[in-house]
Motif scaffolding. Structure first.
Motif, short mmCIF file in Angstrom:
data_model
loop_
_atom_site.label_atom_id
_atom_site.label_comp_id
_atom_site.label_asym_id
_atom_site.label_seq_id
_atom_site.Cartn_x
_atom_site.Cartn_y
_atom_site.Cartn_z
N MET A 1 0.84 -1.20 0.00
CA MET A 1 0.00 0.00 0.00
C MET A 1 0.88 1.26 0.00
O MET A 1 0.62 2.21 -0.74
CB MET A 1 -0.93 -0.01 1.22
N LEU A 2 1.94 1.24 0.80
CA LEU A 2 2.85 2.39 0.84
C LEU A 2 3.61 2.57 -0.46
O LEU A 2 4.05 3.67 -0.78
CB LEU A 2 3.84 2.24 2.01
N ASP A 3 3.74 1.49 -1.23
CA ASP A 3 4.36 1.57 -2.56
C ASP A 3 3.35 1.95 -3.64
O ASP A 3 3.64 1.87 -4.83
CB ASP A 3 5.00 0.23 -2.93
N ASN A 4 2.14 2.34 -3.20
CA ASN A 4 1.07 2.74 -4.11
C ASN A 4 0.66 1.64 -5.08
O ASN A 4 0.33 1.90 -6.23
CB ASN A 4 1.44 4.01 -4.89
N ARG A 5 0.67 0.41 -4.59
CA ARG A 5 0.21 -0.71 -5.41
C ARG A 5 -1.31 -0.73 -5.44
O ARG A 5 -1.97 -0.30 -4.51
CB ARG A 5 0.72 -2.04 -4.86
N ASP A 6 -1.85 -1.22 -6.52
CA ASP A 6 -3.29 -1.34 -6.68
C ASP A 6 -3.82 -2.40 -5.72
O ASP A 6 -3.16 -3.41 -5.45
CB ASP A 6 -3.57 -1.76 -8.14
N TRP A 7 -5.03 -2.17 -5.18
CA TRP A 7 -5.60 -3.11 -4.22
C TRP A 7 -5.76 -4.50 -4.82
O TRP A 7 -5.61 -5.51 -4.12
CB TRP A 7 -6.94 -2.60 -3.68
N SER A 8 -6.03 -4.58 -6.11
CA SER A 8 -6.16 -5.89 -6.73
C SER A 8 -4.81 -6.62 -6.71
O SER A 8 -4.76 -7.84 -6.50
CB SER A 8 -6.72 -5.79 -8.15
N GLU A 9 -3.72 -5.89 -6.89
CA GLU A 9 -2.40 -6.50 -6.82
C GLU A 9 -2.07 -6.95 -5.40
O GLU A 9 -1.52 -8.03 -5.19
CB GLU A 9 -1.35 -5.52 -7.32
N VAL A 10 -2.42 -6.12 -4.42
CA VAL A 10 -2.21 -6.49 -3.03
C VAL A 10 -3.01 -7.75 -2.71
O VAL A 10 -2.49 -8.71 -2.12
CB VAL A 10 -2.60 -5.34 -2.07
N GLY A 11 -4.27 -7.75 -3.12
CA GLY A 11 -5.12 -8.91 -2.88
C GLY A 11 -4.58 -10.16 -3.54
O GLY A 11 -4.57 -11.24 -2.94
N GLN A 12 -4.14 -10.04 -4.77
CA GLN A 12 -3.60 -11.19 -5.50
C GLN A 12 -2.37 -11.75 -4.78
O GLN A 12 -2.22 -12.96 -4.64
CB GLN A 12 -3.24 -10.79 -6.92
N THR A 13 -1.51 -10.88 -4.29
CA THR A 13 -0.31 -11.31 -3.57
C THR A 13 -0.68 -12.05 -2.29
O THR A 13 -0.04 -13.04 -1.94
CB THR A 13 0.58 -10.09 -3.23
N LEU A 14 -1.74 -11.58 -1.62
CA LEU A 14 -2.17 -12.20 -0.37
C LEU A 14 -3.12 -13.37 -0.58
O LEU A 14 -3.43 -14.10 0.36
CB LEU A 14 -2.85 -11.16 0.53
N GLY A 15 -3.61 -13.51 -1.80
CA GLY A 15 -4.56 -14.58 -2.08
C GLY A 15 -5.97 -14.27 -1.62
O GLY A 15 -6.73 -15.17 -1.26
N VAL A 16 -6.31 -12.97 -1.62
CA VAL A 16 -7.65 -12.54 -1.20
C VAL A 16 -8.18 -11.53 -2.22
O VAL A 16 -7.46 -11.07 -3.10
CB VAL A 16 -7.63 -11.90 0.21
N ARG A 17 -9.46 -11.16 -2.08
CA ARG A 17 -10.05 -10.15 -2.96
C ARG A 17 -9.46 -8.77 -2.62
O ARG A 17 -8.96 -8.54 -1.53
CB ARG A 17 -11.56 -10.11 -2.77
N ALA A 18 -9.58 -7.85 -3.57
CA ALA A 18 -9.06 -6.50 -3.39
C ALA A 18 -9.69 -5.80 -2.18
O ALA A 18 -8.99 -5.16 -1.39
CB ALA A 18 -9.31 -5.67 -4.66
N ASP A 19 -11.01 -5.94 -2.01
CA ASP A 19 -11.68 -5.32 -0.85
C ASP A 19 -11.18 -5.90 0.46
O ASP A 19 -11.04 -5.19 1.45
CB ASP A 19 -13.20 -5.48 -0.95
N THR A 20 -10.93 -7.19 0.46
CA THR A 20 -10.41 -7.84 1.67
C THR A 20 -9.02 -7.33 1.99
O THR A 20 -8.70 -7.07 3.16
CB THR A 20 -10.40 -9.37 1.48
N ALA A 21 -8.19 -7.14 0.97
CA ALA A 21 -6.84 -6.59 1.17
C ALA A 21 -6.92 -5.18 1.74
O ALA A 21 -6.17 -4.83 2.66
CB ALA A 21 -6.08 -6.60 -0.15
N ARG A 22 -7.81 -4.37 1.19
CA ARG A 22 -7.97 -2.99 1.67
C ARG A 22 -8.38 -2.97 3.13
O ARG A 22 -7.82 -2.23 3.94
CB ARG A 22 -9.00 -2.27 0.82
N MET A 23 -9.34 -3.82 3.50
CA MET A 23 -9.78 -3.88 4.89
C MET A 23 -8.68 -4.41 5.80
O MET A 23 -8.52 -3.96 6.93
CB MET A 23 -11.04 -4.74 5.02
N ARG A 24 -7.91 -5.36 5.30
CA ARG A 24 -6.82 -5.92 6.10
C ARG A 24 -5.80 -4.84 6.43
O ARG A 24 -5.32 -4.74 7.56
CB ARG A 24 -6.17 -7.06 5.32
#
Length: 86
Positions: A44-67
């Motif tokens: 997130m601090l690297d300004n990555r897209d939530w979908s990318e964060v979610g994909q890396t974590l194996g969760v949906r983008a909204d789940t990554a954002r809430m996490r």
């Protein structure tokens, strides 16, 4: 009109000690988080897209954002820092 050579230019250059202090603070905050949350916050601090964060974590983008939001809230609470919205 002000001549170009007389215009004030603001810079936000940090001193080496400020850079070292920021790194130390960030490292301590990372240690407060579990590895998955730390990875998500870093992304997130690297300004990555939530979908990318979610994909890396194996969760949906909204789940990554809430996490990330919950991780930041936990760190604030543990440090005794009030949320800006309060």
């Amino acid at each position: 009109a002000t001549p170009v050579d007389e215009m004030k230019v603001e810079t936000r250059q940090a001193t080496p000690s400020q850079i070292a202090l920021r790194r130390e603070v960030i490292d301590r905050i990372r240690k407060m988080l579990d590895p998955q949350d730390a990875k998500a916050v870093d992304m997130m601090l690297d300004n990555r897209d939530w979908s990318e964060v979610g994909q890396t974590l194996g969760v949906r983008a909204d789940t990554a954002r809430m996490r990330v939001r919950r991780a930041i809230d936990r760190v604030r609470r543990d440090l005794g820092v009030a949320d800006r919205d309060e």
